[in-house]
Design a protein around this motif. Structure first.
Motif, PDB file in Angstrom:
ATOM      1  N   ALA A 208       0.878  -1.104   0.075  1.00 42.39           N
ATOM      2  CA  ALA A 208       0.031   0.002  -0.001  1.00 42.39           C
ATOM      3  C   ALA A 208       0.926   1.250   0.072  1.00 42.39           C
ATOM      4  CB  ALA A 208      -0.880   0.018   1.204  1.00 42.39           C
ATOM      5  N   CYS A 209       1.682   1.616  -1.169  1.00 44.76           N
ATOM      6  CA  CYS A 209       2.359   2.697  -1.192  1.00 44.76           C
ATOM      7  C   CYS A 209       1.520   3.982  -1.717  1.00 44.76           C
ATOM      8  CB  CYS A 209       3.588   2.508  -2.327  1.00 44.76           C
ATOM      9  SG  CYS A 209       4.662   1.440  -2.008  1.00 44.76           S
ATOM     10  N   CYS A 210       1.545   4.925  -0.888  1.00 44.03           N
ATOM     11  CA  CYS A 210       0.743   6.044  -1.203  1.00 44.03           C
ATOM     12  C   CYS A 210       1.209   7.289  -0.305  1.00 44.03           C
ATOM     13  CB  CYS A 210      -0.777   5.886  -0.514  1.00 44.03           C
ATOM     14  SG  CYS A 210      -0.952   5.269   1.076  1.00 44.03           S
ATOM     15  N   PRO A 211       0.517   8.565  -0.874  1.00 40.45           N
ATOM     16  CA  PRO A 211       1.168   9.785  -0.205  1.00 40.45           C
ATOM     17  C   PRO A 211       0.564   9.945   1.140  1.00 40.45           C
ATOM     18  CG  PRO A 211       0.186  10.160  -2.322  1.00 40.45           C
ATOM     19  CD  PRO A 211      -0.061   8.919  -1.766  1.00 40.45           C
ATOM     20  N   ALA A 212       1.232  10.762   1.856  1.00 40.03           N
ATOM     21  CA  ALA A 212       0.570  11.185   3.226  1.00 40.03           C
ATOM     22  C   ALA A 212      -0.682  11.619   3.129  1.00 40.03           C
ATOM     23  CB  ALA A 212       1.739  12.103   3.910  1.00 40.03           C
ATOM     24  N   GLY A 213      -1.429  11.195   4.308  1.00 41.36           N
ATOM     25  CA  GLY A 213      -2.972  11.846   4.172  1.00 41.36           C
ATOM     26  C   GLY A 213      -3.856  10.970   3.398  1.00 41.36           C
ATOM     27  N   SER A 214      -3.289   9.728   2.751  1.00 40.67           N
ATOM     28  CA  SER A 214      -4.358   9.029   1.919  1.00 40.67           C
ATOM     29  C   SER A 214      -5.150   8.105   3.008  1.00 40.67           C
ATOM     30  CB  SER A 214      -3.583   8.125   0.998  1.00 40.67           C
ATOM     31  OG  SER A 214      -2.829   8.919   0.242  1.00 40.67           O
ATOM     32  N   CYS A 215      -6.090   7.510   2.494  1.00 39.79           N
ATOM     33  CA  CYS A 215      -6.718   6.272   3.437  1.00 39.79           C
ATOM     34  C   CYS A 215      -6.446   4.970   2.920  1.00 39.79           C
ATOM     35  CB  CYS A 215      -8.035   6.658   3.581  1.00 39.79           C
ATOM     36  SG  CYS A 215      -8.595   7.828   4.883  1.00 39.79           S
ATOM     37  N   VAL A 216      -6.083   3.849   3.486  1.00 31.39           N
ATOM     38  CA  VAL A 216      -5.694   2.511   3.129  1.00 31.39           C
ATOM     39  C   VAL A 216      -7.076   1.846   3.838  1.00 31.39           C
ATOM     40  CG1 VAL A 216      -4.397   0.451   3.372  1.00 31.39           C
ATOM     41  CG2 VAL A 216      -3.374   2.654   2.836  1.00 31.39           C
ATOM     42  N   LEU A 217      -7.811   1.428   3.449  1.00 34.71           N
ATOM     43  CA  LEU A 217      -9.058   0.952   3.932  1.00 34.71           C
ATOM     44  C   LEU A 217      -9.059  -0.752   3.826  1.00 34.71           C
ATOM     45  CD1 LEU A 217     -10.298   3.708   2.144  1.00 34.71           C
ATOM     46  CD2 LEU A 217     -12.042   3.197   4.013  1.00 34.71           C
ATOM     47  N   TYR A 218      -9.360  -1.507   4.613  1.00 44.08           N
ATOM     48  CA  TYR A 218      -9.365  -3.074   4.371  1.00 44.08           C
ATOM     49  C   TYR A 218      -9.993  -3.703   5.661  1.00 44.08           C
ATOM     50  CZ  TYR A 218      -5.795  -3.308   8.407  1.00 44.08           C
ATOM     51  OH  TYR A 218      -5.055  -3.485   9.380  1.00 44.08           O
ATOM     52  N   ASP A 219     -10.484  -4.812   4.977  1.00 43.42           N
ATOM     53  CA  ASP A 219     -11.219  -5.899   5.689  1.00 43.42           C
ATOM     54  C   ASP A 219     -10.148  -6.566   6.717  1.00 43.42           C
ATOM     55  OD1 ASP A 219     -12.624  -8.348   6.583  1.00 43.42           O
ATOM     56  OD2 ASP A 219     -13.967  -8.251   4.808  1.00 43.42           O
ATOM     57  N   PRO A 220     -10.441  -6.430   7.862  1.00 42.42           N
ATOM     58  CA  PRO A 220      -9.610  -7.095   8.974  1.00 42.42           C
ATOM     59  C   PRO A 220      -9.298  -8.511   8.625  1.00 42.42           C
ATOM     60  CG  PRO A 220     -11.510  -6.484   9.989  1.00 42.42           C
ATOM     61  CD  PRO A 220     -11.742  -6.081   8.873  1.00 42.42           C
ATOM     62  N   ARG A 221     -10.246  -9.012   8.014  1.00 41.86           N
ATOM     63  CA  ARG A 221      -9.853 -10.687   7.699  1.00 41.86           C
ATOM     64  C   ARG A 221      -8.789 -11.005   6.648  1.00 41.86           C
ATOM     65  NH1 ARG A 221     -15.970 -12.187   6.751  1.00 41.86           N
ATOM     66  NH2 ARG A 221     -15.630 -10.454   5.493  1.00 41.86           N
ATOM     67  N   VAL A 222      -8.480  -9.867   5.973  1.00 40.08           N
ATOM     68  CA  VAL A 222      -7.550 -10.099   4.719  1.00 40.08           C
ATOM     69  C   VAL A 222      -6.028 -10.316   5.392  1.00 40.08           C
ATOM     70  CG1 VAL A 222      -6.701  -7.458   4.458  1.00 40.08           C
ATOM     71  CG2 VAL A 222      -6.864  -9.212   2.483  1.00 40.08           C
ATOM     72  N   MET A 223      -5.314 -11.174   4.697  1.00 41.67           N
ATOM     73  CA  MET A 223      -3.945 -11.219   5.149  1.00 41.67           C
ATOM     74  C   MET A 223      -3.054 -10.244   4.894  1.00 41.67           C
ATOM     75  SD  MET A 223      -3.989 -14.400   6.501  1.00 41.67           S
ATOM     76  CE  MET A 223      -2.172 -14.918   6.674  1.00 41.67           C
ATOM     77  N   HIS A 224      -2.282  -9.872   5.967  1.00 44.68           N
ATOM     78  CA  HIS A 224      -1.267  -8.578   5.559  1.00 44.68           C
ATOM     79  C   HIS A 224      -0.252  -8.576   6.424  1.00 44.68           C
ATOM     80  CE1 HIS A 224      -4.028  -7.345   8.947  1.00 44.68           C
ATOM     81  NE2 HIS A 224      -3.208  -6.384   9.181  1.00 44.68           N
ATOM     82  N   ARG A 225       0.755  -7.720   6.436  1.00 40.31           N
ATOM     83  CA  ARG A 225       1.912  -7.409   7.522  1.00 40.31           C
ATOM     84  C   ARG A 225       2.367  -6.165   7.122  1.00 40.31           C
ATOM     85  NH1 ARG A 225       7.041 -10.845   5.061  1.00 40.31           N
ATOM     86  NH2 ARG A 225       7.369  -9.868   3.270  1.00 40.31           N
ATOM     87  N   GLY A 226       3.136  -5.455   8.091  1.00 38.64           N
ATOM     88  CA  GLY A 226       3.871  -4.202   7.941  1.00 38.64           C
ATOM     89  C   GLY A 226       5.082  -4.849   7.515  1.00 38.64           C
ATOM     90  N   GLY A 227       5.579  -3.981   6.439  1.00 35.37           N
ATOM     91  CA  GLY A 227       6.760  -4.253   5.747  1.00 35.37           C
ATOM     92  C   GLY A 227       8.141  -3.942   6.650  1.00 35.37           C
ATOM     93  N   ALA A 228       9.111  -4.138   6.082  1.00 34.35           N
ATOM     94  CA  ALA A 228      10.718  -3.877   6.677  1.00 34.35           C
ATOM     95  C   ALA A 228      10.843  -2.429   6.431  1.00 34.35           C
ATOM     96  CB  ALA A 228      11.622  -4.856   6.404  1.00 34.35           C
TER      97      ALA A 228
END
Length: 253
Positions: A208-228
């Motif tokens: 989810a690359c995006c500019p500051a102030g954007s919104c990343v909206l997601y279903d909490p059941r989706v598989m994800h992780r914070g990157g390094a």
């Protein structure tokens, strides 16, 4: 190596003693039993949907589990949100991995309650959760330089053991306070993995690359992780969890 004779006969023919022959036989039997290595599932080239309208948000989250609305807040609003959040004392600080911290705040704090009422966020929550929902959780996640990637996970699991895909019970929203770039470890998603049937398919991975102030909206059941975070600056984002009125997340209090 292909054995024309039994491992024992071959070992003795090579002049090995009884003890060495036993070792050879055991090793060969182990190799024969070991299954061939499974090839790693290749990530398919993909991207997270960039959307603008409430209808597009709802459609993307239902289909892919995640979407991005760019520049919901302008630079001045992002700076103001950063200052307001920094002035608050969190309920608790949780270490989510080395050099990665979560500051858990009260949903009653004005900075978060007002953000949840932003027209873009409120409209998306209503479209996906219905009119009866509430701000269940909120806070700040800070990934410092050198933070390693998280493990893949769901924020909350599927609630019921049924084959049918059910509508989301919650909606998670990230608002980054800095630009999210590959170097600073934006959140990565396995697209459409919030649908049970898709969990057995090769993952289609996107960050989810995006500019500051954007919104990343997601279903909490989706598989994800914070990157390094391999950059020299911290990566900070505000999060909101909006839920249907009957739901409480007891796994992540």
């Amino acid at each position: 190596m292909a054995w024309r004779h039994s491992p024992w006969v071959t070992a003795r023919a090579l002049g090995l003693g009884a003890t060495a022959a036993v070792v050879v036989v055991s090793a060969v039997r182990l190799l024969r039993r070991r299954p061939p290595p499974r090839p790693a599932a290749a990530a398919l080239p993909s991207d997270i949907a960039r959307v603008a309208t409430t209808a597009e948000v709802a459609a993307a989250v239902r289909a892919e589990g995640v979407c991005v609305v760019e520049r919901v807040l302008d630079a001045a609003a992002v700076a103001a949100l950063r200052e307001r959040v920094a002035a608050l004392e969190p309920r608790k600080r949780q270490n989510r991995r080395a050099k990665r911290w979560e500051h858990v705040h009260s949903p009653e704090a004005a900075a978060f309650a007002e953000l949840a009422q932003h027209p873009s966020i409120a409209a998306a929550a209503k479209a996906l959760l219905g009119p009866k929902h509430y701000l269940e959780k909120c806070g700040l996640v800070v990934s410092h330089p050198g933070a390693t990637a998280q493990r893949w996970h769901m924020d909350t699991p599927h609630l019921f053991a049924c084959r049918e895909h059910l509508p989301p019970h919650s909606l998670s929203v990230f608002v980054p306070l800095c630009d999210l770039r590959p170097a600073n470890g934006p959140t990565e998603f396995h697209l459409a993995s919030h649908i049970k049937a898709n969990l057995v398919r090769p993952p289609s991975r996107a960050a989810a690359c995006c500019p500051a102030g954007s919104c990343v909206l997601y279903d909490p059941r989706v598989m994800h992780r914070g990157g390094a975070n391999e950059s020299e600056g911290e990566r900070a984002l505000v999060y909101l969890t909006l839920s249907r009125v009957w739901y409480r997340d007891t796994l992540n209090p």
